[in-house]
Design a protein around this motif. Structure first.
Motif: not given
Length: 113
Positions: A29-35, A84-89
């Protein structure tokens, strides 16, 4: 006789499997990728992707790693679990509660009925 993996796991291990699934969902979801797109890139079915995200311990480790690579190439399982992924932060920062400003007099009049 077929034994399901969740039935043979202790509750703490089952909880760990669920945490891995939750971490995959947050990263996707943080990377905005569809399942469905992530499943296609990983070479797995959408049903398997759903099982992964629900923490099904019966999914092979290779499937988990391919799915992770499809969502975020170069991110290791360790980085996924430590967050630690920047998109999660960035997503956590965005979801934090923000201060609420007061309404202007015009906005208050507009809401008064």
């Amino acid at each position: 006789m077929r034994v399901t993996q969740s039935a043979s796991l202790t509750p703490p291990l089952d909880k760990q499997a669920a945490q891995i699934g939750e971490a995959l969902v947050r990263l996707r979801q943080a990377r905005q990728v569809k399942q469905s797109d992530a499943a296609l890139r990983a070479g797995i079915s959408r049903a398997t992707a759903q099982r992964l995200e629900h923490g099904d311990p019966g999914v092979a480790l290779g499937g988990i790693l391919r799915y992770l690579d499809a969502i975020a190439p170069g991110v290791t399982l360790l980085k996924l679990l430590t967050g630690e992924d920047p998109s999660l932060v960035a997503m956590e920062h965005k979801l934090r509660s923000q201060r609420v400003r007061g309404l202007t007099a015009a906005e208050l009049r507009e809401l008064d009925f």
